[in-house]
Design a protein around this motif. Structure first.
Motif, PDB file in Angstrom:
ATOM      1  N   ARG A  37       8.045  -3.725  -9.841  1.00 29.03           N
ATOM      2  CA  ARG A  37       8.436  -3.806  -8.429  1.00 29.03           C
ATOM      3  C   ARG A  37       9.001  -5.161  -8.035  1.00 29.03           C
ATOM      4  O   ARG A  37       9.595  -5.295  -6.971  1.00 29.03           O
ATOM      5  CB  ARG A  37       7.211  -3.507  -7.551  1.00 29.03           C
ATOM      6  N   ASP A  38       8.800  -6.156  -8.882  1.00 32.36           N
ATOM      7  CA  ASP A  38       9.167  -7.532  -8.545  1.00 32.36           C
ATOM      8  C   ASP A  38      10.043  -8.090  -9.662  1.00 32.36           C
ATOM      9  O   ASP A  38       9.565  -8.325 -10.773  1.00 32.36           O
ATOM     10  CB  ASP A  38       7.893  -8.367  -8.382  1.00 32.36           C
ATOM     11  N   ASP A  57      14.316  -0.336 -10.999  1.00 30.51           N
ATOM     12  CA  ASP A  57      14.781   1.039 -10.825  1.00 30.51           C
ATOM     13  C   ASP A  57      14.211   1.908 -11.948  1.00 30.51           C
ATOM     14  O   ASP A  57      14.629   1.789 -13.102  1.00 30.51           O
ATOM     15  CB  ASP A  57      16.309   1.069 -10.832  1.00 30.51           C
ATOM     16  N   LEU A  58      13.253   2.765 -11.616  1.00 34.58           N
ATOM     17  CA  LEU A  58      12.603   3.584 -12.639  1.00 34.58           C
ATOM     18  C   LEU A  58      13.609   4.445 -13.385  1.00 34.58           C
ATOM     19  O   LEU A  58      13.539   4.572 -14.614  1.00 34.58           O
ATOM     20  CB  LEU A  58      11.519   4.459 -11.993  1.00 34.58           C
ATOM     21  N   ALA A  59      14.550   5.047 -12.667  1.00 37.28           N
ATOM     22  CA  ALA A  59      15.536   5.923 -13.310  1.00 37.28           C
ATOM     23  C   ALA A  59      16.324   5.174 -14.363  1.00 37.28           C
ATOM     24  O   ALA A  59      16.543   5.673 -15.479  1.00 37.28           O
ATOM     25  CB  ALA A  59      16.469   6.523 -12.263  1.00 37.28           C
ATOM     26  N   SER A  60      16.747   3.961 -14.038  1.00 36.26           N
ATOM     27  CA  SER A  60      17.494   3.151 -14.998  1.00 36.26           C
ATOM     28  C   SER A  60      16.625   2.769 -16.189  1.00 36.26           C
ATOM     29  O   SER A  60      17.078   2.769 -17.335  1.00 36.26           O
ATOM     30  CB  SER A  60      18.023   1.892 -14.308  1.00 36.26           C
ATOM     31  N   ARG A  82       4.528  11.688 -13.518  1.00 32.88           N
ATOM     32  CA  ARG A  82       5.385  12.793 -13.056  1.00 32.88           C
ATOM     33  C   ARG A  82       6.799  12.313 -12.763  1.00 32.88           C
ATOM     34  O   ARG A  82       7.779  12.974 -13.144  1.00 32.88           O
ATOM     35  CB  ARG A  82       4.774  13.447 -11.817  1.00 32.88           C
ATOM     36  N   ARG A  83       6.920  11.160 -12.126  1.00 32.38           N
ATOM     37  CA  ARG A  83       8.249  10.629 -11.800  1.00 32.38           C
ATOM     38  C   ARG A  83       8.999  10.251 -13.074  1.00 32.38           C
ATOM     39  O   ARG A  83      10.187  10.548 -13.216  1.00 32.38           O
ATOM     40  CB  ARG A  83       8.131   9.417 -10.882  1.00 32.38           C
ATOM     41  N   ALA A  84       8.314   9.597 -14.003  1.00 35.18           N
ATOM     42  CA  ALA A  84       8.969   9.193 -15.250  1.00 35.18           C
ATOM     43  C   ALA A  84       9.398  10.408 -16.059  1.00 35.18           C
ATOM     44  O   ALA A  84      10.497  10.432 -16.636  1.00 35.18           O
ATOM     45  CB  ALA A  84       8.022   8.315 -16.069  1.00 35.18           C
TER      46      ALA A  84
END
Length: 289
Positions: A37-38, A57-60, A82-84
């Motif tokens: 996050r940082d 950015d988790l998607a990246s 779940r998001r990953a």
């Protein structure tokens, strides 16, 4: 384990940073991506050698990952898994390093795609210190990693998780999520609770007279408050049972003292001494954690 391509580590603190360092030191992955996050902290983790690059950015971070390791606080692990899983390739392995397992596994099981990709794990290694600044490549060497797959976890994914954690130096044990939580309530969570209780039981103005026994017995009481608040809440049922057993042992000592029963005091101590000796005999050589 064959050399991996990209490994994404979500949460690059002590645990995640040590995973990254182990991967990089062993040449186990082409690239280690840190997700957090940082960006300032991620840059620090990169400078320390824990990751190759960082992103918020988790998607990246997970888009090309062969393995995603979730190292966020236990209250966030299930959602982060779940998001990953939604953003990573379907072929990716998603694993975690959470200190509790039942609630995480149950939550992930509600999302079929995540459930097919996820193998819950708990590497039994750590420190009272936090942050990537305290990470080290040998943190997992000869430490136990408990895998807690569900009845529906694909065996191929379990095998991949075994290979991954073994490559970091871990000795693998498999058990069910509920059994895991019961065991670690006694072997990990209770010792932390006891250390905190001992630390707060001694009056502050007597601390200059405290020595090695107090130092050793309270070491883990220096761990992060938010981390252990979350762990205690997540595993409150098994931990309450463990606390009750400890209270029984202390009550036995208290009664023996009250009645000045020398033989009972001796047996009480000898039982503990024998259990400690058994623990020492079963410990492999390796770094303290």
């Amino acid at each position: 384990m064959e050399r991996l391509g990209t490994v994404a580590v979500v949460g690059v603190g002590l645990i995640g940073g040590s995973i990254g360092m182990a991967l990089r030191a062993g040449g186990l992955a082409r690239e280690v991506v840190g997700v957090g996050r940082d960006m300032t902290r991620l840059d620090e983790a990169r400078d320390l050698g824990a990751i190759d690059r960082g992103t918020v950015d988790l998607a990246s971070g997970v888009s090309d990952a062969e393995v995603v390791v979730i190292c966020t606080p236990v209250g966030r692990v299930a959602e982060d898994v779940r998001r990953a899983a939604e953003l990573a390739p379907r072929s990716a392995l998603v694993t975690d390093a959470g200190s509790t397992k039942r609630s995480i596994v149950e939550a992930v099981e509600k999302t079929p795609r995540a459930a097919r990709m996820f193998v819950a794990a708990h590497p039994m290694a750590g420190s009272e210190r936090s942050g990537a600044a305290h990470a080290r490549a040998d943190l997992y060497r000869d430490r136990v990693c408990i895998l807690t797959p569900s009845a529906t976890t694909p065996r191929a994914m379990v095998d991949r998780a075994r290979a991954f954690w073994s490559a970091l130096g871990c000795r693998i044990v498999e058990m069910g999520p509920a059994e895991h939580d019961e065991v670690v309530a006694f072997t990990s969570h209770l010792p932390h609770a006891l250390a905190a209780s001992l630390a707060s039981a001694v009056p502050a103005d007597w601390l200059p007279l405290a020595a090695g026994a107090f130092r050793d017995g309270t070491r883990v009481a220096g761990a992060d408050t938010e981390l252990w608040t979350a762990i205690f809440r997540e595993n409150r049922g098994p931990l309450m049972n463990a606390v009750g057993k400890l209270q029984d042992r202390l009550s036995a000592l208290k009664y023996a003292l009250m009645t000045d029963d020398e033989e009972s005091i001796r047996r009480w101590w000898d039982d503990a001494r024998a259990r400690r000796a058994l623990f020492e005999a079963r410990q492999p050589p390796g770094p303290n954690a």
